[in-house]
Design an enzyme around this catalytic site. Structure first.
Site, PDB file in Angstrom:
ATOM      1  N   ALA A  65       0.857  -1.177   0.000  1.00  0.00           N
ATOM      2  CA  ALA A  65       0.000   0.000   0.000  1.00  0.00           C
ATOM      3  C   ALA A  65       0.899   1.235   0.000  1.00  0.00           C
ATOM      4  O   ALA A  65       2.075   1.152   0.364  1.00  0.00           O
ATOM      5  CB  ALA A  65      -0.897   0.000   1.231  1.00  0.00           C
ATOM      6  N   GLY A 101       0.774  -5.187   0.975  1.00  0.00           N
ATOM      7  CA  GLY A 101      -0.439  -5.270   0.168  1.00  0.00           C
ATOM      8  C   GLY A 101      -0.173  -5.836  -1.225  1.00  0.00           C
ATOM      9  O   GLY A 101      -1.076  -6.398  -1.856  1.00  0.00           O
ATOM     10  N   GLU A 104      -0.340  -9.434  -0.717  1.00  0.00           N
ATOM     11  CA  GLU A 104      -1.745  -9.761  -0.423  1.00  0.00           C
ATOM     12  C   GLU A 104      -2.574  -9.761  -1.704  1.00  0.00           C
ATOM     13  O   GLU A 104      -3.450 -10.598  -1.901  1.00  0.00           O
ATOM     14  CB  GLU A 104      -2.295  -8.782   0.620  1.00  0.00           C
ATOM     15  CG  GLU A 104      -1.668  -9.036   2.005  1.00  0.00           C
ATOM     16  CD  GLU A 104      -1.925  -7.943   3.018  1.00  0.00           C
ATOM     17  OE1 GLU A 104      -1.779  -6.758   2.643  1.00  0.00           O
ATOM     18  OE2 GLU A 104      -2.260  -8.249   4.174  1.00  0.00           O
ATOM     19  N   GLU A 124       5.290  -5.339   7.002  1.00  0.00           N
ATOM     20  CA  GLU A 124       4.559  -4.334   7.784  1.00  0.00           C
ATOM     21  C   GLU A 124       5.100  -4.168   9.193  1.00  0.00           C
ATOM     22  O   GLU A 124       5.044  -3.083   9.763  1.00  0.00           O
ATOM     23  CB  GLU A 124       3.064  -4.695   7.853  1.00  0.00           C
ATOM     24  CG  GLU A 124       2.316  -4.539   6.534  1.00  0.00           C
ATOM     25  CD  GLU A 124       2.348  -5.792   5.677  1.00  0.00           C
ATOM     26  OE1 GLU A 124       3.232  -6.655   5.904  1.00  0.00           O
ATOM     27  OE2 GLU A 124       1.504  -5.906   4.779  1.00  0.00           O
TER      28      GLU A 124
HETATM   29  N1  DAK Z   1       4.607   3.284  -0.579  1.00  0.00           N
HETATM   30  C1  DAK Z   1       5.022   4.473  -1.067  1.00  0.00           C
HETATM   31  N2  DAK Z   1       6.195   4.636  -1.706  1.00  0.00           N
HETATM   32  C2  DAK Z   1       6.976   3.545  -1.871  1.00  0.00           C
HETATM   33  C3  DAK Z   1       6.614   2.277  -1.383  1.00  0.00           C
HETATM   34  C4  DAK Z   1       5.351   2.163  -0.709  1.00  0.00           C
HETATM   35  N3  DAK Z   1       4.891   1.018  -0.231  1.00  0.00           N
HETATM   36  N4  DAK Z   1       7.590   1.413  -1.686  1.00  0.00           N
HETATM   37  C5  DAK Z   1       8.526   2.096  -2.352  1.00  0.00           C
HETATM   38  N5  DAK Z   1       8.165   3.396  -2.463  1.00  0.00           N
HETATM   39  C6  DAK Z   1       8.905   4.480  -3.133  1.00  0.00           C
HETATM   40  C7  DAK Z   1      10.114   4.891  -2.334  1.00  0.00           C
HETATM   41  O1  DAK Z   1       9.740   5.795  -1.319  1.00  0.00           O
HETATM   42  C8  DAK Z   1      10.966   5.525  -3.406  1.00  0.00           C
HETATM   43  O2  DAK Z   1      10.445   6.794  -3.682  1.00  0.00           O
HETATM   44  P1  DAK Z   1      11.488   8.058  -3.903  1.00  0.00           P
HETATM   45  O3  DAK Z   1      12.308   8.118  -2.677  1.00  0.00           O
HETATM   46  O4  DAK Z   1      12.237   7.661  -5.154  1.00  0.00           O
HETATM   47  O5  DAK Z   1      10.543   9.221  -4.094  1.00  0.00           O
HETATM   48  C9  DAK Z   1      10.683   4.670  -4.629  1.00  0.00           C
HETATM   49  O6  DAK Z   1       9.441   4.003  -4.350  1.00  0.00           O
HETATM   50  C10 DAK Z   1      11.726   3.590  -4.881  1.00  0.00           C
HETATM   51  O7  DAK Z   1      11.921   2.882  -3.674  1.00  0.00           O
HETATM   52  P2  DAK Z   1      13.348   2.752  -2.952  1.00  0.00           P
HETATM   53  O8  DAK Z   1      14.225   3.894  -3.287  1.00  0.00           O
HETATM   54  O9  DAK Z   1      13.055   2.490  -1.518  1.00  0.00           O
HETATM   55  O10 DAK Z   1      13.896   1.441  -3.681  1.00  0.00           O
HETATM   56  P3  DAK Z   1      14.867   0.329  -3.099  1.00  0.00           P
HETATM   57  O11 DAK Z   1      15.162  -0.576  -4.250  1.00  0.00           O
HETATM   58  O12 DAK Z   1      15.995   0.956  -2.324  1.00  0.00           O
HETATM   59  O13 DAK Z   1      13.972  -0.465  -2.005  1.00  0.00           O
HETATM   60  C11 DAK Z   1      11.996  -1.607  -1.240  1.00  0.00           C
HETATM   61  C12 DAK Z   1      12.883  -1.179  -2.438  1.00  0.00           C
HETATM   62  C13 DAK Z   1      10.771  -2.305  -1.796  1.00  0.00           C
HETATM   63  C14 DAK Z   1      12.791  -2.600  -0.346  1.00  0.00           C
HETATM   64  C15 DAK Z   1      11.634  -0.364  -0.400  1.00  0.00           C
HETATM   65  O14 DAK Z   1      11.083   0.601  -1.283  1.00  0.00           O
HETATM   66  C16 DAK Z   1      10.619  -0.629   0.661  1.00  0.00           C
HETATM   67  O15 DAK Z   1      10.941  -1.130   1.732  1.00  0.00           O
HETATM   68  N6  DAK Z   1       9.337  -0.255   0.404  1.00  0.00           N
HETATM   69  C17 DAK Z   1       8.278  -0.382   1.391  1.00  0.00           C
HETATM   70  C18 DAK Z   1       7.787  -1.796   1.455  1.00  0.00           C
HETATM   71  C19 DAK Z   1       6.722  -1.944   2.513  1.00  0.00           C
HETATM   72  O16 DAK Z   1       6.923  -1.692   3.720  1.00  0.00           O
HETATM   73  N7  DAK Z   1       5.499  -2.339   2.106  1.00  0.00           N
HETATM   74  C20 DAK Z   1       4.402  -2.607   3.016  1.00  0.00           C
HETATM   75  C21 DAK Z   1       3.541  -1.349   3.136  1.00  0.00           C
HETATM   76  S1  DAK Z   1       2.171  -1.606   4.260  1.00  0.00           S
HETATM   77  C22 DAK Z   1      -5.461  -2.795   3.944  1.00  0.00           C
HETATM   78  C23 DAK Z   1      -5.043  -2.844   2.623  1.00  0.00           C
HETATM   79  C24 DAK Z   1      -3.691  -2.867   2.356  1.00  0.00           C
HETATM   80  C25 DAK Z   1      -2.778  -2.820   3.363  1.00  0.00           C
HETATM   81  C26 DAK Z   1      -3.201  -2.758   4.664  1.00  0.00           C
HETATM   82  C27 DAK Z   1      -4.560  -2.724   4.961  1.00  0.00           C
HETATM   83  N8  DAK Z   1      -6.873  -2.776   4.230  1.00  0.00           N
HETATM   84  C28 DAK Z   1      -7.826  -2.829   3.174  1.00  0.00           C
HETATM   85  C29 DAK Z   1      -7.305  -2.711   5.595  1.00  0.00           C
HETATM   86  C30 DAK Z   1      -1.368  -2.825   3.010  1.00  0.00           C
HETATM   87  C31 DAK Z   1      -0.374  -2.351   3.784  1.00  0.00           C
HETATM   88  C32 DAK Z   1       1.000  -2.311   3.270  1.00  0.00           C
HETATM   89  O17 DAK Z   1       1.284  -2.755   2.178  1.00  0.00           O
END
Ligand code: DAK
Length: 250
Positions: A65, A101, A104, A124
């Site tokens: 997400a 997400g 998921e 998460e």
């Molecule tokens: N959201 C927003 N931006 C994101 C992102 C995300 N999830 N993932 C990556 N980006 C952005 C980064 O901020 C970066 O943006 P700039 O800095 O260039 O502006 C760009 O994408 C490239 O990412 P990185 O520079 O970080 O790239 P790397 O190769 O160094 O790292 C990475 C890749 C995937 C390891 C890293 O980006 C990362 O850790 N991303 C976050 C992954 C994460 O934590 N995902 C889980 C999010 S929580 C629900 C529905 C859905 C959900 C919950 C409830 N309901 C219906 C109740 C879902 C929740 C989630 O998914």
């Protein structure tokens, strides 16, 4: 309006739907999820489409997400419910990251093809929250409690190859083969009797529907609670500020 989702029709009865926010690794903003739900509903209603391949690009299926949206609005529940209500069989085609997400969403597909070197995980916990779109339920059912606990509690990732080994994916193939193999599976699906495929898809879902429903409700409540906790806010802020979070236990 920006095209956050692109739809093609590579074969008469097969649609290819691509998530299209490459700069943020296809992070699933509410706007993107909304467009995806609408795209699936349109395909479902057109009377021609019999199978859908859902994919991202070579870097990411989806990295979760949109964390930048977390501070203001959380993920919108009703949009995800619309995604889950499609009657069309979905083939997920994953290259690169499928996280949070993103995983998921991939697990919501009926069949899943992943690149050998794809990275699948539920990170998460590192944001001070937990999966909220079925991760605790669908991952645990797919890979079993032991591995699911390691992935969800510790944020351990699986490679595509491991995902196949543990029953999370149907096929793990070299990255350049992911889309061709997924399209081939979709073509196979499209040759089957459409009513039977839809009915069987629904019946497979029912195999664990009652306990899934209850599990999803619990998961959601916990997710939204954590998102508002001090640690949830800290985890999200730390990601956006590109620093390590400091947990307070509140
Ligand atoms: N959201 C927003 N931006 C994101 C992102 C995300 N999830 N993932 C990556 N980006 C952005 C980064 O901020 C970066 O943006 P700039 O800095 O260039 O502006 C760009 O994408 C490239 O990412 P990185 O520079 O970080 O790239 P790397 O190769 O160094 O790292 C990475 C890749 C995937 C390891 C890293 O980006 C990362 O850790 N991303 C976050 C992954 C994460 O934590 N995902 C889980 C999010 S929580 C629900 C529905 C859905 C959900 C919950 C409830 N309901 C219906 C109740 C879902 C929740 C989630 O998914």
């Amino acid at each position: 309006m920006e095209d956050l989702v692109l739809t093609e029709r590579p074969h008469e009865h097969v649609a290819l739907v691509r998530l299209n926010r490459p700069k943020v690794l296809n992070a699933l903003s509410n706007a993107l999820a909304e467009q995806l739900a609408t795209a699936l509903e349109t395909l479902d209603a057109n009377g021609v489409t019999r199978a859908v391949v859902l994919t991202g690009d070579e870097r990411a299926f989806a990295a979760g997400a949109d964390i930048a949206e977390f501070a203001a609005v959380g993920p919108r529940l009703e949009v995800w419910d619309r995604l889950w209500s499609t009657g069309l069989p979905l083939v997920g085609a994953v290259r690169g990251f499928a996280l949070g997400g993103g995983l998921e969403l991939a697990m919501s597909c009926d069949l899943l093809v992943v690149a050998d070197d794809a990275r699948l995980g539920q990170p998460e916990i590192n944001l001070g929250v937990m999966p909220g779109a079925g991760g605790t339920q669908r991952l645990t059912r797919a890979v079993g409690k032991t591995l699911a606990a390691e992935m969800i509690l510790l944020g351990r990732e699986l490679s595509g190859r491991e995902a196949e080994l543990h029953g999370l994916a149907n096929r793990s193939v070299p990255a350049e083969r992911v889309l061709p193999v997924a399209l081939e599976l979709a073509r196979e699906l499209a040759k089957k009797a459409p009513l039977a495929v839809r009915a069987a898809k629904r019946a497979i879902g029912r195999a664990f529907e009652d306990s899934l429903r209850a599990g999803l409700d619990d998961e959601r409540r916990a997710f939204y609670g954590l998102l508002q906790s001090a640690d949830g806010r800290e985890g999200v802020a730390a990601f956006l500020e590109k620093r390590r979070p400091t947990w307070s236990g509140r």
